[in-house]
Motif scaffolding. Structure first.
Motif, PDB file in Angstrom:
ATOM      1  N   SER A  64       0.818  -1.215   0.000  1.00  0.00           N
ATOM      2  CA  SER A  64       0.000   0.000   0.000  1.00  0.00           C
ATOM      3  C   SER A  64       0.851   1.264   0.000  1.00  0.00           C
ATOM      4  N   ARG A  65       2.123   1.141   0.307  1.00  0.00           N
ATOM      5  CA  ARG A  65       2.970   2.330   0.244  1.00  0.00           C
ATOM      6  C   ARG A  65       3.244   2.753  -1.200  1.00  0.00           C
ATOM      7  N   ASN A  66       3.008   1.849  -2.158  1.00  0.00           N
ATOM      8  CA  ASN A  66       3.214   2.174  -3.575  1.00  0.00           C
ATOM      9  C   ASN A  66       1.917   2.421  -4.327  1.00  0.00           C
ATOM     10  N   SER A  67       0.788   2.007  -3.742  1.00  0.00           N
ATOM     11  CA  SER A  67      -0.502   2.207  -4.392  1.00  0.00           C
ATOM     12  C   SER A  67      -1.606   2.171  -3.349  1.00  0.00           C
ATOM     13  N   ALA A  68      -2.599   3.015  -3.541  1.00  0.00           N
ATOM     14  CA  ALA A  68      -3.747   2.994  -2.640  1.00  0.00           C
ATOM     15  C   ALA A  68      -4.586   1.744  -2.856  1.00  0.00           C
ATOM     16  N   TYR A  69      -4.451   1.124  -4.020  1.00  0.00           N
ATOM     17  CA  TYR A  69      -5.226  -0.072  -4.341  1.00  0.00           C
ATOM     18  C   TYR A  69      -4.316  -1.138  -4.949  1.00  0.00           C
ATOM     19  N   PRO A  70      -3.490  -1.792  -4.123  1.00  0.00           N
ATOM     20  CA  PRO A  70      -2.597  -2.828  -4.652  1.00  0.00           C
ATOM     21  C   PRO A  70      -3.399  -3.961  -5.295  1.00  0.00           C
ATOM     22  N   ALA A  71      -2.865  -4.517  -6.363  1.00  0.00           N
ATOM     23  CA  ALA A  71      -3.502  -5.659  -7.024  1.00  0.00           C
ATOM     24  C   ALA A  71      -3.005  -6.946  -6.376  1.00  0.00           C
ATOM     25  N   LEU A  72      -3.953  -7.814  -5.998  1.00  0.00           N
ATOM     26  CA  LEU A  72      -3.623  -9.071  -5.345  1.00  0.00           C
ATOM     27  C   LEU A  72      -4.165 -10.239  -6.151  1.00  0.00           C
ATOM     28  N   MET A  73      -3.347 -11.267  -6.300  1.00  0.00           N
ATOM     29  CA  MET A  73      -3.728 -12.489  -7.001  1.00  0.00           C
ATOM     30  C   MET A  73      -3.411 -13.698  -6.116  1.00  0.00           C
ATOM     31  N   LEU A  74      -4.114 -14.800  -6.372  1.00  0.00           N
ATOM     32  CA  LEU A  74      -3.861 -16.042  -5.644  1.00  0.00           C
ATOM     33  C   LEU A  74      -3.728 -17.177  -6.657  1.00  0.00           C
ATOM     34  N   ASP A  75      -2.725 -18.019  -6.444  1.00  0.00           N
ATOM     35  CA  ASP A  75      -2.450 -19.137  -7.347  1.00  0.00           C
ATOM     36  C   ASP A  75      -2.711 -20.450  -6.619  1.00  0.00           C
ATOM     37  N   ALA A  76      -3.697 -21.224  -7.107  1.00  0.00           N
ATOM     38  CA  ALA A  76      -4.040 -22.509  -6.491  1.00  0.00           C
ATOM     39  C   ALA A  76      -3.346 -23.689  -7.166  1.00  0.00           C
ATOM     40  N   ASN A  77      -2.669 -23.462  -8.281  1.00  0.00           N
ATOM     41  CA  ASN A  77      -1.889 -24.500  -8.968  1.00  0.00           C
ATOM     42  C   ASN A  77      -2.670 -25.785  -9.214  1.00  0.00           C
ATOM     43  N   GLU A  78      -3.899 -25.628  -9.742  1.00  0.00           N
ATOM     44  CA  GLU A  78      -4.721 -26.761 -10.184  1.00  0.00           C
ATOM     45  C   GLU A  78      -5.120 -27.713  -9.053  1.00  0.00           C
ATOM     46  N   SER A  79      -5.201 -27.197  -7.831  1.00  0.00           N
ATOM     47  CA  SER A  79      -5.422 -28.082  -6.682  1.00  0.00           C
ATOM     48  C   SER A  79      -6.885 -28.272  -6.303  1.00  0.00           C
ATOM     49  N   TRP A  80      -7.833 -27.590  -6.974  1.00  0.00           N
ATOM     50  CA  TRP A  80      -9.243 -27.669  -6.621  1.00  0.00           C
ATOM     51  C   TRP A  80     -10.067 -28.324  -7.722  1.00  0.00           C
ATOM     52  N   ASN A  81     -11.320 -28.707  -7.367  1.00  0.00           N
ATOM     53  CA  ASN A  81     -12.329 -28.921  -8.394  1.00  0.00           C
ATOM     54  C   ASN A  81     -13.147 -27.632  -8.488  1.00  0.00           C
ATOM     55  N   ARG A  82     -14.091 -27.565  -9.408  1.00  0.00           N
ATOM     56  CA  ARG A  82     -14.763 -26.290  -9.660  1.00  0.00           C
ATOM     57  C   ARG A  82     -15.586 -25.811  -8.460  1.00  0.00           C
ATOM     58  N   THR A  83     -16.224 -26.734  -7.735  1.00  0.00           N
ATOM     59  CA  THR A  83     -17.026 -26.328  -6.577  1.00  0.00           C
ATOM     60  C   THR A  83     -16.145 -25.790  -5.467  1.00  0.00           C
ATOM     61  N   GLN A  84     -15.030 -26.475  -5.198  1.00  0.00           N
ATOM     62  CA  GLN A  84     -14.089 -25.986  -4.197  1.00  0.00           C
ATOM     63  C   GLN A  84     -13.593 -24.596  -4.563  1.00  0.00           C
ATOM     64  N   ALA A  85     -13.278 -24.401  -5.833  1.00  0.00           N
ATOM     65  CA  ALA A  85     -12.749 -23.121  -6.276  1.00  0.00           C
ATOM     66  C   ALA A  85     -13.732 -21.988  -6.024  1.00  0.00           C
ATOM     67  N   VAL A  86     -14.996 -22.194  -6.373  1.00  0.00           N
ATOM     68  CA  VAL A  86     -16.004 -21.144  -6.200  1.00  0.00           C
ATOM     69  C   VAL A  86     -16.209 -20.840  -4.722  1.00  0.00           C
ATOM     70  N   ARG A  87     -16.286 -21.867  -3.889  1.00  0.00           N
ATOM     71  CA  ARG A  87     -16.488 -21.654  -2.450  1.00  0.00           C
ATOM     72  C   ARG A  87     -15.312 -20.907  -1.839  1.00  0.00           C
ATOM     73  N   PHE A  88     -14.096 -21.322  -2.197  1.00  0.00           N
ATOM     74  CA  PHE A  88     -12.884 -20.736  -1.623  1.00  0.00           C
ATOM     75  C   PHE A  88     -12.755 -19.271  -2.030  1.00  0.00           C
ATOM     76  N   VAL A  89     -12.879 -19.003  -3.323  1.00  0.00           N
ATOM     77  CA  VAL A  89     -12.687 -17.634  -3.811  1.00  0.00           C
ATOM     78  C   VAL A  89     -13.816 -16.725  -3.338  1.00  0.00           C
ATOM     79  N   THR A  90     -15.040 -17.232  -3.305  1.00  0.00           N
ATOM     80  CA  THR A  90     -16.164 -16.429  -2.819  1.00  0.00           C
ATOM     81  C   THR A  90     -15.924 -15.978  -1.387  1.00  0.00           C
ATOM     82  N   GLU A  91     -15.396 -16.869  -0.576  1.00  0.00           N
ATOM     83  CA  GLU A  91     -15.100 -16.504   0.807  1.00  0.00           C
ATOM     84  C   GLU A  91     -14.006 -15.431   0.869  1.00  0.00           C
TER      85      GLU A  91
END
Length: 396
Positions: free
Chosen positions: A178-205
């Motif tokens: 945040s010292r370089n931007s008021a709105y830092p961009a954040l990403m998360l890499d799951a490396n193919e470890s979920w199925n589609r339902t797990q992915a939606v539940r995890f990311v939604t949370e």
């Protein structure tokens, strides 16, 4: 000028920490770096990087040829493995040769590759990526403070086991950047470890508290239906493509409208990157290269209209390699040395014959037996007294 032979070198990158992802953690602080040197009859040498154990399957396609005919030689290599297939290690060998050919082409022209490819600006915007799943919270903050010192305002964390754990880490890194931007961009890499339902539940949370720019490889790389389903049920973009070995493997993902950010692996070469970026541009999609040591594809990223951000994993060079680029201002500043800008000190490198990586039973390159088959997130198991536990749940 003609290609006359090659040399293969093996060096190492010293991370100074454990690296890994949802699939596992490397056993030590070092990782192998494969270097290919293409020789010519005029004494000029081209440098490529990446594992190339299958080089003898395709080297005959370029031997004796003028290396400046790069794209024609790329197609010639693909044609030579038409029946047996070009995916996997064969594609890695093609990529390493392709890099070395482009290096030779630019060196013959006496200019850096970014100039040969038609780039106007030598700066390549990037994002920080620490391969950080094995780090505790304090070590994570210290690592991303180094990236913040280099001007980065966006970062990708490794995760996918415990949503509370990942949320805490994302918030900590957001605070650092945040010292370089008021709105830092954040990403998360799951490396193919979920199925589609797990992915939606995890990311939604996660999205209840964090505005994710993208979720990377939430399901298997070829699962166009699954990627499309995830994309339809979350706010974050879906990024994938780093492990796709061939332009044709992107076709079902694009046809299914399953991807927001098209990723391309550095180790697959310059020509593959340029062709994939052109196809993505047809769909008005941005591309983001997934890095490898020395960031060779950064030269090509500078020359395309739809480059988004380049993954920057390391702030230092592998042993015995010098790279004509600077990591600063939140990206990569390419230099003026002819070619890709990699100089090799062979006296400091253990020269070996090219070989495929030894098969491992654990680590980030091995798919766990229960990946995509968990009903609840993985939590660290209680350890025996005196035994440290990594974020993967495995004893240190």
């Amino acid at each position: 000028m003609r290609v006359t032979g090659y040399r293969s070198l093996l060096t190492r990158h010293e991370w100074g920490r454990l690296t890994g992802d949802a699939n596992g953690v490397m056993p030590g602080h070092q990782t192998d770096v494969h270097v290919l040197i293409l020789e010519t009859d005029e004494g000029l040498e081209g440098i490529g990087v990446g594992a190339h154990g299958d080089i003898d399957r395709v080297f005959g396609a370029v031997e004796g040829q003028d290396p400046r005919a790069v794209t024609a030689l790329y197609d010639r290599m693909l044609a030579c493995v038409f029946k047996t297939g070009h995916a996997g290690s064969a594609f890695g060998a093609i990529g390493a040769i392709d890099m070395a050919l482009w290096d030779l082409k630019a060196k013959a022209a006496g200019e850096p590759l970014w100039r040969t490819l038609g780039a106007l600006d030598r700066f390549v915007p990037g994002y920080a990526s620490g391969l950080d799943i094995a780090l505790d919270d304090d070590a994570l903050v210290r690592l991303y403070q180094q990236y913040a010192d280099r001007g980065f305002s966006s970062a990708k964390l490794k995760g996918g086991h415990d949503v509370r754990h990942d949320l805490r880490r994302l918030l900590a890194v957001r605070e650092v950047l945040s010292r370089n931007s008021a709105y830092p961009a954040l990403m998360l890499d799951a490396n193919e470890s979920w199925n589609r339902t797990q992915a939606v539940r995890f990311v939604t949370e996660l999205e209840r508290s964090v505005d994710l720019a993208w979720i990377e490889e939430p399901v298997r790389r070829w699962d166009s239906g699954g990627l499309a389903a995830v994309r339809q049920h979350i706010r974050a973009g879906v990024a994938t493509g780093e492990n796709l070995t061939g332009l044709e493997q992107y076709r079902p993902l694009l046809a299914a409208d399953a991807v927001d950010i098209v990723q391309i692996g550095n180790v697959w070469g310059i020509t593959h990157f340029l062709r994939t970026a052109a196809v993505a541009h047809l769909y008005d999609l941005p591309v983001s290269p997934v890095t490898y040591h020395t960031n060779p594809v950064a030269h090509a990223a500078a020359a395309i209209p739809n480059h988004l951000a380049f993954e920057v994993q390391h702030l230092t060079a592998p042993v015995g390699l010098a790279i004509d680029q600077e990591i600063m201002d939140g990206g990569i500043v390419l230099g003026d040395e002819p070619g890709i800008g990699i100089r090799v000190d062979e006296e400091h490198i253990n020269a070996v014959r090219a070989a495929n990586p030894v098969a491992k039973v654990a680590g980030p390159h091995v798919r766990p037996a229960r990946a995509g088959l968990r009903l609840v997130p993985d939590l660290p198991r209680p350890a025996a007294a005196g035994t440290a536990v990594l974020p993967t749940g495995k004893p240190a």
